[in-house]
Design a protein around this motif. Structure first.
Motif, PDB file in Angstrom:
ATOM      1  N   ILE A  39      12.763  54.344  17.737  1.00 50.08           N
ATOM      2  CA  ILE A  39      13.126  53.267  18.655  1.00 50.08           C
ATOM      3  C   ILE A  39      14.443  52.625  18.214  1.00 50.08           C
ATOM      4  O   ILE A  39      14.561  52.123  17.100  1.00 50.08           O
ATOM      5  N   GLY A  40      15.435  52.660  19.110  1.00 51.10           N
ATOM      6  CA  GLY A  40      16.725  52.048  18.817  1.00 51.10           C
ATOM      7  C   GLY A  40      16.761  50.573  19.186  1.00 51.10           C
ATOM      8  O   GLY A  40      15.906  50.068  19.917  1.00 51.10           O
ATOM      9  N   ILE A  41      17.782  49.897  18.701  1.00 53.35           N
ATOM     10  CA  ILE A  41      17.918  48.465  18.963  1.00 53.35           C
ATOM     11  C   ILE A  41      18.049  48.179  20.445  1.00 53.35           C
ATOM     12  O   ILE A  41      17.450  47.232  20.969  1.00 53.35           O
ATOM     13  N   ASP A  42      18.818  48.999  21.165  1.00 58.20           N
ATOM     14  CA  ASP A  42      19.024  48.744  22.595  1.00 58.20           C
ATOM     15  C   ASP A  42      17.703  48.796  23.359  1.00 58.20           C
ATOM     16  O   ASP A  42      17.489  48.021  24.299  1.00 58.20           O
ATOM     17  N   ARG A  43      16.823  49.708  22.963  1.00 59.06           N
ATOM     18  CA  ARG A  43      15.510  49.801  23.626  1.00 59.06           C
ATOM     19  C   ARG A  43      14.692  48.530  23.382  1.00 59.06           C
ATOM     20  O   ARG A  43      14.027  48.018  24.288  1.00 59.06           O
TER      21      ARG A  43
END
Length: 203
Positions: A39-43
């Motif tokens: 899971i990336g920060i933007d998500r």
């Protein structure tokens, strides 16, 4: 009419959880269902409807958000166990309550196993200070479980309290991992049976 809509909108904003709470709630949902590293920060920002500046202002980094997520889970776990043992009289009942909390939780989270085991598995060889703190946060939760089990065994006047606490941790870890693999409660129920036999056996 415009004023009425504005008032309702203002009330909605006032009642909305804080950015910190939204970030934690969004991270918890994503980390629990899909994993942490993937899971990336933007998500997370989209899930929480929070600006990137707020995440860095509140947590400083994604790793620090992971630490806060694990600390929140630890608080919830302790509270769930405290609520379950409220009114129980014997140390044996309180020990088995650790297994009962897991048995109650696993169907609700889709048999995803232990959040703490899962997090540790994603950081097998921590390389940065923040990654090491993630592992340390998991370790603190496990230390609380072990210390609580050992204290209850001492209360029961068990002559091998540390050894039996280690055995109970193995039962609990194995039951959680098995429930995740099997997708049902049988491994946890078996682990509880083993724990029951141990704590009700002769000292």
């Amino acid at each position: 009419m415009r004023g009425g809509r504005g008032s309702r909108g203002g009330a909605g904003r006032r009642n909305r959880p804080s950015p910190r709470e939204r970030l934690l709630a969004g991270a918890t949902e994503l980390f629990t269902t899909e994993g942490i590293r993937v899971i990336g920060i933007d998500r997370i920002l989209r899930e929480a409807d929070v600006a990137k500046a707020s995440l860095y202002s509140l947590f400083g980094s994604k790793d620090n958000l992971v630490i806060a997520y694990l600390e929140r889970l630890d608080e919830m776990w302790r509270a769930n166990w405290d609520a379950r043992v409220d009114g129980m009289d014997t140390p044996e009942e309180k020990i088995l309550a650790f297994f009962d909390v897991c048995i109650a939780e696993q169907p609700q989270i889709g048999f995803r196993g232990s959040h703490f085991q899962n997090a540790a598995g994603e950081y097998p060889r921590p390389e940065t200070d923040s990654e090491r703190e993630i592992r340390a946060t998991v370790a603190r939760h496990r230390e609380w479980v072990w210390e609580t089990l050992r204290g209850l065994l001492v209360e029961r006047e068990c002559g091998q309290a540390s050894l039996h606490a280690n055995m109970l941790m193995v039962f609990l870890d194995g039951g959680l991992a098995g429930a995740k693999m099997a997708g049902n409660l049988t491994p946890l129920q078996t682990a509880r049976d083993l724990a029951r036999d141990l704590v009700y056996s002769d000292h």
